[in-house]
Enzyme design. Structure first.
Site, mmCIF file in Angstrom:
data_model
loop_
_atom_site.group_PDB
_atom_site.id
_atom_site.type_symbol
_atom_site.label_atom_id
_atom_site.label_comp_id
_atom_site.label_asym_id
_atom_site.label_seq_id
_atom_site.Cartn_x
_atom_site.Cartn_y
_atom_site.Cartn_z
ATOM 1 N N GLU A 1 0.826 -1.257 0.101
ATOM 2 C CA GLU A 1 -0.017 0.093 0.202
ATOM 3 C C GLU A 1 0.961 1.192 -0.171
ATOM 4 O O GLU A 1 1.853 1.339 0.601
ATOM 5 C CB GLU A 1 -0.901 0.193 1.220
ATOM 6 C CG GLU A 1 -1.888 1.149 1.574
ATOM 7 C CD GLU A 1 -2.822 0.925 2.727
ATOM 8 O OE1 GLU A 1 -3.696 1.918 2.651
ATOM 9 O OE2 GLU A 1 -2.518 -0.230 3.246
ATOM 10 N N GLU B 1 -12.637 -2.456 2.758
ATOM 11 C CA GLU B 1 -13.068 -2.296 4.206
ATOM 12 C C GLU B 1 -14.126 -1.313 4.175
ATOM 13 O O GLU B 1 -14.359 -0.434 5.209
ATOM 14 C CB GLU B 1 -11.983 -1.876 5.248
ATOM 15 C CG GLU B 1 -10.853 -3.183 5.297
ATOM 16 C CD GLU B 1 -9.823 -2.631 6.416
ATOM 17 O OE1 GLU B 1 -9.741 -1.530 6.917
ATOM 18 O OE2 GLU B 1 -9.031 -3.791 6.501
ATOM 19 N N TYR C 1 -6.129 -9.104 11.695
ATOM 20 C CA TYR C 1 -4.337 -9.050 12.294
ATOM 21 C C TYR C 1 -4.364 -9.616 13.529
ATOM 22 O O TYR C 1 -5.436 -9.613 14.341
ATOM 23 C CB TYR C 1 -4.120 -7.538 12.292
ATOM 24 C CG TYR C 1 -3.948 -7.163 10.743
ATOM 25 C CD1 TYR C 1 -2.941 -7.163 10.152
ATOM 26 C CD2 TYR C 1 -4.854 -6.030 10.259
ATOM 27 C CE1 TYR C 1 -2.851 -6.459 8.840
ATOM 28 C CE2 TYR C 1 -4.999 -5.577 8.934
ATOM 29 C CZ TYR C 1 -3.934 -5.966 8.398
ATOM 30 O OH TYR C 1 -3.743 -5.285 6.947
ATOM 31 N N GLU D 1 -5.973 -9.555 3.592
ATOM 32 C CA GLU D 1 -5.107 -8.872 4.488
ATOM 33 C C GLU D 1 -4.983 -9.762 5.568
ATOM 34 O O GLU D 1 -5.810 -9.900 6.311
ATOM 35 C CB GLU D 1 -5.655 -7.576 4.851
ATOM 36 C CG GLU D 1 -5.551 -6.218 3.975
ATOM 37 C CD GLU D 1 -5.744 -5.122 4.254
ATOM 38 O OE1 GLU D 1 -5.580 -4.701 5.613
ATOM 39 O OE2 GLU D 1 -6.379 -4.140 3.434
ATOM 40 N N GLN E 1 1.839 -6.363 5.231
ATOM 41 C CA GLN E 1 2.350 -5.879 3.846
ATOM 42 C C GLN E 1 3.541 -6.704 3.393
ATOM 43 O O GLN E 1 3.850 -7.486 4.267
ATOM 44 C CB GLN E 1 2.390 -4.395 3.822
ATOM 45 C CG GLN E 1 0.956 -3.913 3.857
ATOM 46 C CD GLN E 1 0.642 -2.120 3.372
ATOM 47 O OE1 GLN E 1 1.583 -1.986 2.976
ATOM 48 N NE2 GLN E 1 -0.091 -1.756 4.226
#
Length: 505
Positions: A26, A172, A243, A291, A351
């Site tokens: 990103e 999102e 996450y 992600e 990432q």
């Protein structure tokens, strides 16, 4: 601690999509600028890309990469990143409160991806923009010539179209933090119409609709139901994000979060099946877990910084120092994706460089692999083929987030051609070596090709690679496994991650 496991050639779970080992990058922090792109760096090539980073990226054999965001995409004008670099506008990025110079745009990134041997998966802005801008972006990237947007690309020195097949419909959109946040039904309608528009270009385009930002959102999992009821027949994947962290420093509970992730995948698979049945649809929608990573070491401090700093350019942000424990966790999460590969077809580590990443760089200095680089590399190199069911009989434990958790976390993959099996095995026990007895049914002429191991001492759980000491956490040759009577036997060290490659007939 004795553990028995069984693998049978005929008990397959799914054919693994190679894109299970994809990545995400990103316009955020130092991911792009001084990450992959640093024209003044000693290793920079003619296009300004760091060759030391490219070498580390190439060694991962990444199939696809999601770009340019992330939260960044929801206020991004892709047109700012095309044409002469000297003429490009500097913008304020509202997502990460920083300055975007637009020196890297779609054409620069496409060149980097080509040099790295990676297919692009592009995201369109459905926060502040919509169908028309998405359509124009696809035309610029994919149409050969003879139209305003395709000829503009050609005038920028790119004669051949990119032929991008994977397009993410925003990012999102369930999150109130997202610029342009929408309610589920509203977003589902927009995603449906946008998907129909971009697919009209042909070329086998696939689209990814936004699922929940994580499984703790108050709208989860009804968000997925409402969105899919609007667009099911016209999309191919629904995205999941999650996450992970271990702020409590409870390793066993941390590892059990992999079981929690399995429930997350299973729940959304159920929603997909429900909507398919309700709509009497003939197509299948799969999961794109685009992600995922460990993110907690600096998260609170980083949040304070980016909400208050004065619009810096490429600031250091989310630069996690991953340790041995994180490497074992990432290995286990990749195992879960393999075990769920019947539903999860694409997954992107988030990432790739500097920002919660397997690769770190020093501006003007070296690049190095973090601890999580190695399980990601092993899975990408040896986790392609057919996922096999592994039956495990051994000790278990209870944790806060999951109960009845196996101390042995294991996945197995039969390589294309059927001549090699790779076993990814984690002994989650903090202190006790594991005596493993793994039966291999339906195979002949079994021989051990290689055994690589990381860890073996829980007291080293917090050790991390650094710029000054980049090799503190890395694989080493294992010597405690052997093949006897057609099966695999031996010891797995406590608190360790192993990759075991076997030749089979």
């Amino acid at each position: 601690m004795k553990v028995r496991a069984t693998i049978h050639r005929d008990f397959a779970l799914a054919q693994i999509d190679n894109r299970l080992y994809s990545a995400f990058i990103e316009h955020m922090g130092r991911a792009i600028y001084t990450g992959i792109y640093e024209p003044d760096h000693p290793t920079a090539n003619a296009h300004g890309f760091r060759q030391d980073v490219l070498d580390l990226v190439k060694a991962l054999d990444i199939p696809a990469i999601r770009y340019p965001g992330g939260n960044f995409v929801s206020a991004y004008k892709w047109e700012d990143g095309i044409g002469p670099q000297a003429d490009r506008p500097v913008r304020l990025d509202l997502a990460w409160r920083s300055k975007e110079t637009n020196q890297v745009g779609i054409n620069e990134f496409a060149r980097w991806a080509d040099e790295a041997g990676i297919e692009m998966m592009l995201a369109v802005n459905l926060g502040t923009r919509g169908i028309e801008d998405a359509r124009n972006f696809v035309e610029y990237c994919n149409h050969p010539s003879g139209t305003a947007w395709s000829d503009l690309r050609r005038s920028h020195g790119v004669a051949d179209p990119y032929g991008v097949k994977m397009w993410c419909l925003g990012n999102e959109m369930d999150g109130p933090w997202q610029i342009g946040h929408m309610e589920a039904k509203e977003y589902g309608r927009l995603a449906d119409e946008t998907s129909k528009a971009v697919k009209a270009f042909g070329g086998g385009i696939e689209t990814v609709v936004c699922g929940s930002s994580n499984d703790e959102m108050p709208t989860y999992p009804d968000w997925e139901r409402q969105v899919l009821e609007e667009c099911y027949e016209n999309v191919d994947y629904i995205s999941l994000h999650k996450y992970f962290g271990n702020s409590s420093r409870n390793s066993l509970n941390y590892f059990a979060k992999i079981e929690e992730t399995g429930r997350y995948i299973q729940s959304i698979a159920g929603v997909i099946d429900y909507v398919k049945a309700k709509k009497r649809a003939k197509n299948d929608v799969f999961i794109c877990f685009d992600e995922w990573n460990v993110w907690y070491h600096n998260r609170e401090e980083d949040s304070k910084n980016w909400h208050s700093w004065d619009w810096p350019e490429a600031p250091a942000l989310l630069e996690e120092d991953y340790n041995l424990e994180d490497a074992l966790f990432v290995g286990g999460l990749l195992n879960e994706f393999i075990r769920r590969s019947d539903r999860v077809k694409i997954a992107c580590i988030a990432q790739l460089v500097n920002v919660i990443a397997p690769i770190r760089t020093q501006t003007g200095g070296p690049a190095w692999a973090t601890s999580i680089y190695y399980p990601y590399q092993f899975a990408s190199l040896y986790g392609r083929g057919t996922a096999l069911n592994v039956a495990v009989d051994g000790p278990r434990y209870d944790a806060e987030v999951a109960q009845d958790v196996n101390y042995l976390d294991v996945a197995a993959v039969l390589a294309p051609g059927g001549k090699e099996i790779t076993v990814f095995a984690i002994n989650r026990h903090l202190e006790t070596e594991m005596d493993l007895n793994m039966a291999l049914h339906g195979f002949t002429n079994v021989t051990l090709i290689d055994h690589q191991v990381m860890g073996g001492d829980a007291s080293q759980a917090r050790v991390a690679n650094t710029c000054a000491q980049p090799d503190l956490v890395k694989p080493r040759k294992g010597d405690k496994l052997s093949v006897e009577d057609g099966g695999l036997t031996g010891q797995l060290p406590a608190f360790s991650y192993s990759v075991i490659r076997l030749s089979v007939g």
